[in-house]
Design a protein around this motif. Sequence first.
Motif, mmCIF file in Angstrom:
data_model
loop_
_atom_site.group_PDB
_atom_site.id
_atom_site.type_symbol
_atom_site.label_atom_id
_atom_site.label_comp_id
_atom_site.label_asym_id
_atom_site.label_seq_id
_atom_site.Cartn_x
_atom_site.Cartn_y
_atom_site.Cartn_z
ATOM 1 N N THR A 159 3.325 -22.126 -33.045
ATOM 2 C CA THR A 159 3.660 -21.261 -31.915
ATOM 3 C C THR A 159 2.668 -21.471 -30.778
ATOM 4 N N ALA A 160 1.388 -21.565 -31.125
ATOM 5 C CA ALA A 160 0.359 -21.739 -30.093
ATOM 6 C C ALA A 160 0.565 -23.054 -29.348
ATOM 7 N N ASP A 161 0.952 -24.096 -30.077
ATOM 8 C CA ASP A 161 1.170 -25.391 -29.449
ATOM 9 C C ASP A 161 2.352 -25.338 -28.467
ATOM 10 N N THR A 162 3.444 -24.695 -28.915
ATOM 11 C CA THR A 162 4.610 -24.565 -28.028
ATOM 12 C C THR A 162 4.237 -23.737 -26.802
ATOM 13 N N LEU A 163 3.503 -22.665 -27.026
ATOM 14 C CA LEU A 163 3.133 -21.770 -25.930
ATOM 15 C C LEU A 163 2.316 -22.515 -24.874
ATOM 16 N N ALA A 164 1.390 -23.357 -25.331
ATOM 17 C CA ALA A 164 0.565 -24.112 -24.376
ATOM 18 C C ALA A 164 1.449 -25.019 -23.520
ATOM 19 N N ARG A 165 2.427 -25.668 -24.156
ATOM 20 C CA ARG A 165 3.325 -26.562 -23.407
ATOM 21 C C ARG A 165 4.152 -25.773 -22.395
ATOM 22 N N LEU A 166 4.618 -24.576 -22.817
ATOM 23 C CA LEU A 166 5.459 -23.767 -21.934
ATOM 24 C C LEU A 166 4.640 -23.184 -20.777
ATOM 25 N N LYS A 167 3.378 -22.860 -21.040
ATOM 26 C CA LYS A 167 2.522 -22.343 -19.957
ATOM 27 C C LYS A 167 2.369 -23.391 -18.870
ATOM 28 N N ALA A 168 2.145 -24.628 -19.298
ATOM 29 C CA ALA A 168 2.034 -25.712 -18.322
ATOM 30 C C ALA A 168 3.329 -25.840 -17.529
ATOM 31 N N ALA A 169 4.463 -25.719 -18.214
ATOM 32 C CA ALA A 169 5.763 -25.841 -17.541
ATOM 33 C C ALA A 169 5.955 -24.717 -16.525
ATOM 34 N N LYS A 170 5.488 -23.530 -16.882
ATOM 35 C CA LYS A 170 5.613 -22.395 -15.955
ATOM 36 C C LYS A 170 4.777 -22.669 -14.701
ATOM 37 N N GLU A 171 3.572 -23.176 -14.923
ATOM 38 C CA GLU A 171 2.705 -23.473 -13.771
ATOM 39 C C GLU A 171 3.328 -24.555 -12.885
ATOM 40 N N GLN A 172 4.079 -25.451 -13.516
ATOM 41 C CA GLN A 172 4.716 -26.529 -12.745
ATOM 42 C C GLN A 172 6.072 -26.107 -12.171
ATOM 43 N N GLY A 173 6.433 -24.828 -12.339
ATOM 44 C CA GLY A 173 7.674 -24.334 -11.749
ATOM 45 C C GLY A 173 8.931 -24.685 -12.519
ATOM 46 N N GLU A 174 8.772 -25.164 -13.772
ATOM 47 C CA GLU A 174 9.969 -25.515 -14.566
ATOM 48 C C GLU A 174 10.543 -24.303 -15.301
ATOM 49 N N ILE A 175 9.766 -23.218 -15.366
ATOM 50 C CA ILE A 175 10.208 -22.000 -16.046
ATOM 51 C C ILE A 175 10.058 -20.834 -15.070
ATOM 52 N N ALA A 176 11.036 -19.937 -15.097
ATOM 53 C CA ALA A 176 11.007 -18.793 -14.175
ATOM 54 C C ALA A 176 9.690 -18.033 -14.314
ATOM 55 N N PRO A 177 9.086 -17.648 -13.185
ATOM 56 C CA PRO A 177 7.771 -17.008 -13.219
ATOM 57 C C PRO A 177 7.759 -15.701 -14.011
ATOM 58 N N ASP A 178 8.897 -15.002 -14.089
ATOM 59 C CA ASP A 178 8.888 -13.726 -14.806
ATOM 60 C C ASP A 178 9.401 -13.868 -16.250
ATOM 61 N N PHE A 179 9.592 -15.094 -16.723
ATOM 62 C CA PHE A 179 10.062 -15.251 -18.111
ATOM 63 C C PHE A 179 8.917 -14.979 -19.079
ATOM 64 N N ASP A 180 9.185 -14.143 -20.073
ATOM 65 C CA ASP A 180 8.162 -13.736 -21.045
ATOM 66 C C ASP A 180 7.951 -14.849 -22.079
#
Lengths: 200, 200
Positions: B129-150
């Motif tokens: 889970t931690a590994d996936t979360l780190a990848r998704l955090k980077a994606a959020k910072e790069q604008g690939e994931i909605a800023p308000d997505f939990d």
Amino acid sequence: MTDSRASRHDSRTEAIMKAALDVALEVGYARLSIEAVATRAGVGKHTVYRRWCSRGLLFLDAVLSLNTEGLSHPDTGDVVADLRETMTKAVKLLAHPPWGPLYRALIGEAQHDPEVAAALNRRFIEPQTADTLARLKAAKEQGEIAPDFDLDLAFDILSGPLYYRLLITQQPVTDDYIDSVLRAVFAGMSPRSRPVRRRS
Amino acid sequence: MTDSRASRHDSRTEAIMKAALDVALEVGYARLSIEAVATRAGVGKHTVYRRWCSRGLLFLDAVLSLNTEGLSHPDTGDVVADLRETMTKAVKLLAHPPWGPLYRALIGEAQHDPEVAAALNRRFIEPQTADTLARLKAAKEQGEIAPDFDLDLAFDILSGPLYYRLLITQQPVTDDYIDSVLRAVFAGMSPRSRPVRRRS
């Protein structure tokens, strides 16, 4: 069978199923044996084996004999509210005994016994899925769901996270969690302003 | 312990774990006993019990000793492609022996044994889970994931449907299925043109 023999048959069947649930709740499914169930029900082991060929199938019948009324979806015209209501009810059932530990034990057994897995799907999962699908189809027709959303996936995506908590992380599934899942699944992960990348 | 005693200890531990996997694959976890494992490993029952206090914890160690390299997320700058790659690898592992039946049996056991459930989470689920979360955090910072997505929900929503198939419906998890889940989770169920209703 005469009426009185049939009725004795039914009441024995019920007594055995009730005994199986009692024993599972008291000592855990891992230590549930046909012998313990027979003793508790006041019948011989052969009486149990005449009705069920494995403890898994007996346990399945016993768990599915519990009341799960009210798990079908209402249709108030607001699909999110309707899904929330049904998911909350299902989760409340699963958060407490008897359903909670028994249903988890049943899914545990389904991992070892393909007959239990198949019967669980046919008798419990498939009817639930069909009911959700009908509600979601209506929502799509009413414009509440994107026209290109694959509804066959919807049940997996909505209930997957709840099962994941129940079976894997075993964290409590709260009302807030259900709400967050619904919000996330309806909104999607993509930023709303840009198109979703698709593999053709 | 002298070096040679320590090394004999290690090789016995490994032999016992290998025996546990072999027995589970041959006769199924439901029929795996400490006695059968000890016999297969050529050691006494007490040698097994000195290392593990239950067959569940022995089985957990044995399953987690299998190779799961390459399940961490790459970062190519395309989060959907990276998730697809990792999910596909994980699912390939789970689609075949030895991982598939063994991992399902382990989760089955976790439904009956809280110690197995806790250790499975601590040693396998949480790092993933931690590994996936780190990848998704980077994606959020790069604008690939909605800023308000939990993002705390993201792992449940992405892996929930895969676990649902693996454990409940037991239908095969194909590449197409992974693709559909990713598409659905990123796009969301709501029509793209209207705002998502939220409960305040």
